[in-house]
Design a protein around this motif. Structure first.
Motif, PDB file in Angstrom:
ATOM      1  N   LEU A 168     -31.827  22.208 -83.287  1.00  0.00           N
ATOM      2  CA  LEU A 168     -31.547  22.252 -84.720  1.00  0.00           C
ATOM      3  C   LEU A 168     -31.548  23.720 -85.151  1.00  0.00           C
ATOM      4  O   LEU A 168     -32.468  24.462 -84.808  1.00  0.00           O
ATOM      5  N   THR A 169     -30.542  24.144 -85.892  1.00  0.00           N
ATOM      6  CA  THR A 169     -30.386  25.573 -86.158  1.00  0.00           C
ATOM      7  C   THR A 169     -30.425  25.976 -87.629  1.00  0.00           C
ATOM      8  O   THR A 169     -30.591  27.152 -87.933  1.00  0.00           O
ATOM      9  N   ARG A 170     -30.263  25.040 -88.558  1.00  0.00           N
ATOM     10  CA  ARG A 170     -30.275  25.405 -89.983  1.00  0.00           C
ATOM     11  C   ARG A 170     -31.652  25.115 -90.556  1.00  0.00           C
ATOM     12  O   ARG A 170     -32.140  23.994 -90.493  1.00  0.00           O
ATOM     13  N   GLN A 171     -32.286  26.148 -91.103  1.00  0.00           N
ATOM     14  CA  GLN A 171     -33.642  25.955 -91.629  1.00  0.00           C
ATOM     15  C   GLN A 171     -33.644  26.006 -93.159  1.00  0.00           C
ATOM     16  O   GLN A 171     -32.889  26.758 -93.771  1.00  0.00           O
ATOM     17  N   TYR A 172     -34.524  25.197 -93.737  1.00  0.00           N
ATOM     18  CA  TYR A 172     -34.536  24.958 -95.184  1.00  0.00           C
ATOM     19  C   TYR A 172     -35.842  25.402 -95.848  1.00  0.00           C
ATOM     20  O   TYR A 172     -36.140  24.969 -96.951  1.00  0.00           O
ATOM     21  N   ARG A 173     -36.601  26.252 -95.219  1.00  0.00           N
ATOM     22  CA  ARG A 173     -37.909  26.655 -95.750  1.00  0.00           C
ATOM     23  C   ARG A 173     -37.936  28.109 -96.190  1.00  0.00           C
ATOM     24  O   ARG A 173     -38.291  28.425 -97.316  1.00  0.00           O
ATOM     25  N   MET A 174     -37.593  29.011 -95.283  1.00  0.00           N
ATOM     26  CA  MET A 174     -37.937  30.420 -95.429  1.00  0.00           C
ATOM     27  C   MET A 174     -36.807  31.299 -95.945  1.00  0.00           C
ATOM     28  O   MET A 174     -35.629  31.069 -95.646  1.00  0.00           O
TER      29      MET A 174
ATOM     30  N   ASP B  13     -30.531  28.279 -94.740  1.00  0.00           N
ATOM     31  CA  ASP B  13     -29.640  27.593 -95.664  1.00  0.00           C
ATOM     32  C   ASP B  13     -29.477  28.425 -96.939  1.00  0.00           C
ATOM     33  O   ASP B  13     -30.400  29.131 -97.367  1.00  0.00           O
ATOM     34  N   GLU B  14     -28.302  28.342 -97.537  1.00  0.00           N
ATOM     35  CA  GLU B  14     -28.006  29.175 -98.705  1.00  0.00           C
ATOM     36  C   GLU B  14     -28.984  28.952 -99.862  1.00  0.00           C
ATOM     37  O   GLU B  14     -29.190  29.848-100.687  1.00  0.00           O
ATOM     38  N   HIS B  15     -29.606  27.786 -99.928  1.00  0.00           N
ATOM     39  CA  HIS B  15     -30.544  27.513-101.018  1.00  0.00           C
ATOM     40  C   HIS B  15     -31.881  28.234-100.855  1.00  0.00           C
ATOM     41  O   HIS B  15     -32.646  28.349-101.811  1.00  0.00           O
ATOM     42  N   VAL B  16     -32.183  28.698 -99.619  1.00  0.00           N
ATOM     43  CA  VAL B  16     -33.469  29.369 -99.395  1.00  0.00           C
ATOM     44  C   VAL B  16     -33.301  30.798 -98.896  1.00  0.00           C
ATOM     45  O   VAL B  16     -34.261  31.575 -98.919  1.00  0.00           O
ATOM     46  N   ALA B  17     -32.116  31.164 -98.435  1.00  0.00           N
ATOM     47  CA  ALA B  17     -31.912  32.457 -97.774  1.00  0.00           C
ATOM     48  C   ALA B  17     -32.358  33.638 -98.621  1.00  0.00           C
ATOM     49  O   ALA B  17     -32.879  34.630 -98.103  1.00  0.00           O
ATOM     50  N   GLY B  18     -32.186  33.538 -99.941  1.00  0.00           N
ATOM     51  CA  GLY B  18     -32.541  34.666-100.802  1.00  0.00           C
ATOM     52  C   GLY B  18     -33.567  34.345-101.857  1.00  0.00           C
ATOM     53  O   GLY B  18     -33.779  35.145-102.779  1.00  0.00           O
TER      54      GLY B  18
END
Length: 650
Positions: free
Chosen positions: A429-435, A455-460
């Motif tokens: 699994l390669t897309r992370q949704y936390r950090m 993921d774009e929702h957490v990247a920044g």
């Protein structure tokens, strides 16, 4: 019969189980002897000077007893007794040897609740963690069964030992949509389809924050949609309850096996005991047991003259027949509950007898890298195929025996199979949704070949994006490393010599946390991680000593502070890590276990603060690379930059 190589492997596992058992017994005995009652709590395996604060009845007629400090002004110590831990409750009065075995059912900051079969007599109590020999006996039983089995289990033995290749059904070029309502990204969907195509086994490699358990639950839902019966396991009760909660939310008929005290309170209604309590047979069973009890009482306390010859014996026979009938009705209720279930959820050391002769099309083990190999052979015995999900670069199985570790006992089955078969049996699994991307990047490059994508929702996302939080240097920067090199913040050994602490570093942790709170960060969104138990105790003590203007203990006393192991699978908006080690010899001890550091570094969502001595740690290649990474993203600081503000706060 198994080959010589397979037989040798299983003999080694049996030897390791014996070594581990002896190591645990010796360690616990040594600590109790060395520490004595006065310092027993320093081990984290004992709590003394307790009184019963409250109690209630639990499932199966157990006593749920809540213990707190006799002196309520004394805080509960840091300890390792978590829900599900096997313990011994002892009468702490002078000269008393009375004790009762039980299971921790809940823990809070100021109390601990234990499920006991018998009521503990006494006024002052002590609770000790005890060895879990039941688990080891189940390991041995599983190994002996697997060694000698033929048929499908014999085939699985050969496949999982590399003597027969696993097979997979060909996936169509245009796969059908998944039937689960769970929203998955493309990689997760492909992972579910790959696992579904396995005839024998498949591996799901889930780095931090990539939705591994979400993917596992979606896969289980797919199996249920196909009409399969699934055995869903994990090494810890917390991980099992997490699976159960998500499956129930998806409308899956799931039943939780295990001691009710080991089940999260919100999930107990889905446990076998909880469902049996509300089964249509339950009122009849309760009435029959009550009537049997009355018959026994009547036979023992005859008050109306002399009974007729043989009448007492007849009353007792009637009572025993009634109890036997009640037990039969109860068993029928259990059987009907298990028959109706699509998924059975249990730890990897479940009681096999509870399942009768039930067989499962699929067994799934989540967090499979946190159990030693025998733990995975237990569900294998009950299923046609096996799906293992985990991450070999996070916490490994806990192994106490150095000799067992040298024999490979700390290598999980998932890790061994990844080494044996390579990428052909594994999906990452390669897309992370936390950090935030900068929090993620070092671990991605170091452990996962740079394949993780935020993921774009957490990247920044940043702390200052949360409502009520001021924009400042602290809240606008996702990563900060504070270097204590040259500050003279030397580590020390705790007075009883059990663990290491760093007083000045602990004080700096408190300073940074209070600084963040002052800028609007919620206390519940902050966690502190330290690798050493003594440092955890020191930091907790400092927070508890902070008083309000009225002299009361400040709410910052509720800040969550724990070791790395306590945060596996967890996350917080802010994580502060105290690395603790600082010495001229550049000794770093078990910080050499980089997997634990990987866990610590990947718990934070929006803000990661690391505090350590680069002069001590930087000579190690891993930490040297970590500090270089901090410099590359302009996150390197010296504690000297903050010391004047720290003095002002004091």
């Amino acid at each position: 019969m198994p080959s010589v190589e397979i037989e040798s492997h299983f003999v080694n596992l049996v030897e390791c189980i014996a070594l581990e058992s002896q190591a645990e017994i010796e360690r616990m005995a040594d600590r109790r002897k060395r520490l004595g009652a006065a310092h027993a709590e320093k081990s984290g395996e004992t709590i003394i000077d307790l009184a019963i604060e409250d109690h209630r009845s639990g499932l199966g007629g157990r006593h749920l007893v809540k213990f707190c400090r006799r002196n309520r002004n004394r805080p509960m110590p840091w300890h390792k007794l978590k829900a599900g831990s096997p313990v011994v409750v002892s009468d702490f009065s002078d000269g008393s040897n009375a004790s009762w075995t039980g299971v921790v059912s809940a823990r809070r900051n100021d109390s601990i609740e234990v499920a006991l079969d018998r009521w503990p007599e006494g006024k002052v109590f002590r609770i000790d963690l005890t060895a879990d020999e039941v688990t080891r006996q189940r390991y041995l039983s599983a190994i002996n069964t697997v060694r000698m089995s033929k048929g499908r289990l014999g085939q699985m033995r050969e496949i999982l030992m590399g003597e027969r290749k696993p097979t997979y059904r060909e996936m169509p070029a245009e796969p059908k949509p998944l039937r689960s309502r769970i929203e998955l990204n493309a990689v997760q969907q492909e992972c579910v389809r790959f696992a579904a195509s396995a005839n024998d086994f498949a591996l799901i490699h889930g780095p931090p924050g990539t939705g591994k358990t979400t993917t596992v639950v979606a896969f289980i839902c797919e199996c249920v949609a196909d009409g399969d019966k699934v055995l869903a396991c994990a090494p810890s009760n917390t991980a099992v309850d997490n699976l159960l909660e998500r499956l129930v939310a998806e409308g899956v008929r799931a039943v939780r096996l295990g001691h009710p005290a080991r089940v999260t309170e919100s999930m107990r209604e889905h446990s076998l005991d909880g469902l049996a309590e509300h089964h249509e047979n339950a009122p009849i069973v309760r009435d029959m047991r009550r009537e049997a009890k009355d018959l026994f009482r009547k036979a023992d306390r005859w008050t109306r003259g002399t009974p007729a010859r043989g009448e007492k014996q007849e009353l007792r026979r009637d009572a025993k027949r009634m109890l036997a009938d009640a037990k039969l009705l109860e068993r029928q209720a259990v059987e009907s509950i298990l028959d109706r279930a699509d998924v059975i959820c249990a730890t990897t050391t479940f009681n096999e007898e509870m399942l009768g002769d039930r067989w499962f099309q699929t067994a799934v083990v989540d967090e499979a890298c946190q159990t030693t190999e025998p733990g995975c052979w237990v569900p294998v015995m009950r299923s046609d195929r096996l799906i293992l999900a985990g991450d070999p670069f996070q916490l490994p199985p806990t192994v106490l025996s150095a000799e067992a570790t040298a024999k490979g006992y700390s290598i999980s089955m998932l890790e061994r199979l990844m080494e044996l078969y390579g990428d052909s049996t594994t999906r990452l699994l390669t897309r992370q949704y936390r950090m935030h991307e900068e929090i993620m990047r070092f671990s991605s490059d170091r452990f996962y070949d740079g394949k993780l994508v935020a993921d774009e929702h957490v990247a920044g996302h940043l702390l200052c994006d949360l409502p009520g939080i001021e924009a400042s240097n602290e809240t606008e920067k996702p990563v900060e490393f504070f270097d204590s090199a040259g500050a003279g913040w030397d580590e020390m050994i705790e007075p009883e010599g059990l663990s290491k602490l760093n007083e000045k570093e602990a004080e700096f942790v408190v300073f940074k946390v209070r600084q963040l709170i002052g800028q609007g960060v919620n206390i519940d969104d902050i966690a502190v991680i330290a690798p050493y138990a003594a440092q955890v105790r020191k930091i907790r003590g400092l927070f508890r000593n902070i008083k309000t203007e009225s002299g009361e203990v400040s709410e910052v006393a509720n800040i969550e502070v724990d070791t790395v192991d306590g945060f596996q699978g967890r996350e917080k908006e802010v994580v502060v890590i105290s690395l603790c080690r600082s010495n001229p010899q550049c000794e770093i001890g078990f910080l050499k276990d980089y997997r634990r550091t990987n866990v610590a570094l990947t718990r934070a969502r929006r803000k990661l603060i690391v505090i350590g001595d680069s002069a001590t740690l930087g000579s190690d290649e891993f930490y040297g690379s970590l500090f270089q990474y901090f410099e590359s993203i302009n996150s390197y600081r010296s504690v000297f930059e903050e010391m004047s503000q720290m003095d002002l706060q004091d």
